[in-house]
Scaffold this motif. Structure first.
Motif, short mmCIF file in Angstrom:
data_model
loop_
_atom_site.label_atom_id
_atom_site.label_comp_id
_atom_site.label_asym_id
_atom_site.label_seq_id
_atom_site.Cartn_x
_atom_site.Cartn_y
_atom_site.Cartn_z
N PHE A 16 5.43 -12.44 2.01
CA PHE A 16 5.88 -12.64 2.73
C PHE A 16 5.53 -11.47 3.97
CE2 PHE A 16 9.84 -12.33 5.91
CZ PHE A 16 9.64 -13.92 6.84
N ASN A 17 5.24 -10.06 4.13
CA ASN A 17 5.01 -9.54 4.98
C ASN A 17 3.23 -9.08 5.24
OD1 ASN A 17 7.95 -8.33 5.62
ND2 ASN A 17 8.07 -8.82 4.36
N GLN A 18 2.26 -9.27 3.77
CA GLN A 18 1.23 -9.36 4.07
C GLN A 18 0.49 -9.78 5.33
OE1 GLN A 18 -0.87 -7.81 1.29
NE2 GLN A 18 -1.90 -7.53 2.95
N GLU A 19 0.37 -11.21 5.96
CA GLU A 19 0.19 -11.02 7.30
C GLU A 19 0.56 -9.83 8.23
OE1 GLU A 19 -0.77 -14.27 10.50
OE2 GLU A 19 -0.18 -14.67 8.74
N ARG A 20 2.05 -9.79 8.60
CA ARG A 20 2.41 -8.27 10.10
C ARG A 20 1.42 -7.25 9.28
NH1 ARG A 20 2.62 -6.64 14.17
NH2 ARG A 20 4.29 -5.55 14.67
N TYR A 21 1.49 -6.77 8.05
CA TYR A 21 1.01 -5.44 7.58
C TYR A 21 -0.61 -5.66 7.68
CZ TYR A 21 0.94 -1.11 4.97
OH TYR A 21 1.39 -0.53 4.37
N GLY A 22 -0.94 -6.77 7.13
CA GLY A 22 -2.40 -6.07 7.40
C GLY A 22 -2.64 -5.84 9.18
N TYR A 67 3.17 1.21 12.51
CA TYR A 67 2.95 1.33 11.07
C TYR A 67 3.29 1.38 9.83
CZ TYR A 67 -0.29 1.91 6.66
OH TYR A 67 -0.70 2.48 6.09
N ASP A 68 4.04 2.87 10.64
CA ASP A 68 4.52 3.62 9.68
C ASP A 68 6.22 3.38 9.25
OD1 ASP A 68 4.51 6.01 8.35
OD2 ASP A 68 6.08 7.07 9.42
N ILE A 69 6.20 2.71 10.40
CA ILE A 69 7.63 2.45 10.91
C ILE A 69 7.62 1.20 9.70
CG2 ILE A 69 9.74 1.58 11.94
CD1 ILE A 69 9.06 3.24 14.17
N TYR A 70 6.95 0.25 9.88
CA TYR A 70 7.64 -1.22 9.16
C TYR A 70 6.51 -0.57 7.69
CZ TYR A 70 6.32 -6.23 8.04
OH TYR A 70 6.24 -7.79 8.28
N GLN A 71 5.59 0.14 7.21
CA GLN A 71 5.93 0.50 6.04
C GLN A 71 6.77 0.97 5.55
OE1 GLN A 71 1.89 2.63 4.23
NE2 GLN A 71 3.23 4.03 4.16
N LYS A 72 8.08 1.81 5.94
CA LYS A 72 9.43 1.96 5.32
C LYS A 72 10.26 1.12 5.74
CE LYS A 72 7.92 6.79 5.75
NZ LYS A 72 6.42 6.67 5.97
N ARG A 73 10.21 0.19 6.32
CA ARG A 73 11.24 -0.79 5.93
C ARG A 73 10.58 -1.45 4.76
NH1 ARG A 73 10.04 -3.72 10.74
NH2 ARG A 73 11.94 -1.82 11.42
N LEU A 74 9.35 -1.66 4.41
CA LEU A 74 9.00 -2.54 2.71
C LEU A 74 9.09 -1.68 2.04
CD1 LEU A 74 5.57 -3.60 3.47
CD2 LEU A 74 7.57 -5.03 3.66
N GLU A 83 2.08 -0.89 -4.50
CA GLU A 83 2.26 -2.53 -3.77
C GLU A 83 1.86 -2.30 -2.81
OE1 GLU A 83 4.85 -3.18 -6.75
OE2 GLU A 83 5.92 -1.96 -5.55
N LEU A 84 2.47 -1.47 -2.00
CA LEU A 84 1.97 -0.83 -0.02
C LEU A 84 0.19 -1.13 -0.08
CD1 LEU A 84 4.41 1.67 1.21
CD2 LEU A 84 4.08 -1.14 1.46
N ALA A 85 -0.92 0.00 -1.47
CA ALA A 85 -1.71 0.11 -1.63
C ALA A 85 -2.32 -1.20 -1.70
CB ALA A 85 -2.09 1.22 -2.77
N GLN A 86 -1.95 -1.58 -2.53
CA GLN A 86 -2.36 -3.43 -2.87
C GLN A 86 -2.58 -4.09 -1.55
OE1 GLN A 86 -0.47 -5.42 -6.12
NE2 GLN A 86 -1.87 -7.06 -5.55
N MET A 87 -1.35 -4.06 -0.75
CA MET A 87 -1.44 -4.82 0.42
C MET A 87 -2.78 -4.16 1.28
SD MET A 87 2.95 -4.91 0.86
CE MET A 87 1.91 -6.09 2.20
N ARG A 88 -2.97 -2.71 1.62
CA ARG A 88 -3.35 -2.21 2.27
C ARG A 88 -4.86 -3.20 1.70
NH1 ARG A 88 -0.03 2.47 2.45
NH2 ARG A 88 -1.14 2.75 0.71
N LEU A 89 -5.27 -3.01 0.39
CA LEU A 89 -6.55 -3.14 0.41
C LEU A 89 -6.82 -4.92 0.98
CD1 LEU A 89 -7.10 -1.26 -2.92
CD2 LEU A 89 -8.68 -0.87 -0.94
N ILE A 90 -6.07 -5.98 0.12
CA ILE A 90 -6.17 -6.76 1.15
C ILE A 90 -6.49 -6.95 2.11
CG2 ILE A 90 -4.57 -9.18 0.59
CD1 ILE A 90 -3.46 -8.28 -1.78
N ALA A 91 -5.66 -6.55 3.48
CA ALA A 91 -5.88 -6.16 4.67
C ALA A 91 -7.27 -6.02 4.95
CB ALA A 91 -5.02 -5.33 4.39
N ILE A 92 -7.90 -4.96 4.09
CA ILE A 92 -8.72 -4.71 4.33
C ILE A 92 -10.25 -5.64 4.24
CG2 ILE A 92 -10.62 -2.71 3.54
CD1 ILE A 92 -8.61 -0.55 3.66
#
Length: 110
Positions: A16-22, A67-74, A83-92
């Protein structure tokens, strides 16, 4: 039952959050690169314009706060660092068309 549902919950939160986080990952990454380049330029060629570029780069780092605030929310929603690292790699990887692009993104230029 909660232990078995947790992986499904995390997958749903990630999806659900991949696009915004990316987008935030990309914006923060670009802001950090711009700031780094401006600082390098100011050190090599001190001038009033260089100071202005560093200040503009510092202002751009505000996106990293978002970005940091959104990450803390996740994390509050149950995601772990892995999981956050996986999301970052997907975005990159989503914005890189080939291996050379991935290397450039991860590499800090001097």
């Amino acid at each position: 039952m909660a232990w078995t549902a947790m992986p499904l919950w995390r997958e749903a939160v990630m999806h659900f959050n991949q696009e915004r986080y990316g987008i935030l990952v990309e914006q923060c990454d670009m802001a950090m690169q711009d700031h780094f380049a401006a600082r390098q330029e100011a050190e090599m060629h001190p001038a009033p314009q260089a100071k202005a570029m560093v200040s503009a780069g510092e202002l751009g780092l505000v996106t990293c706060q978002d970005y940091d605030i959104y990450q803390k929310r996740l994390m509050q929603w149950g995601l772990r660092e892995s999981e956050l690292a996986q999301m970052r790699l997907i975005a990159i990887e989503a914005r890189a068309s080939d291996l050379d692009d991935v290397v450039k993104i991860h590499e800090i230029q001097f």
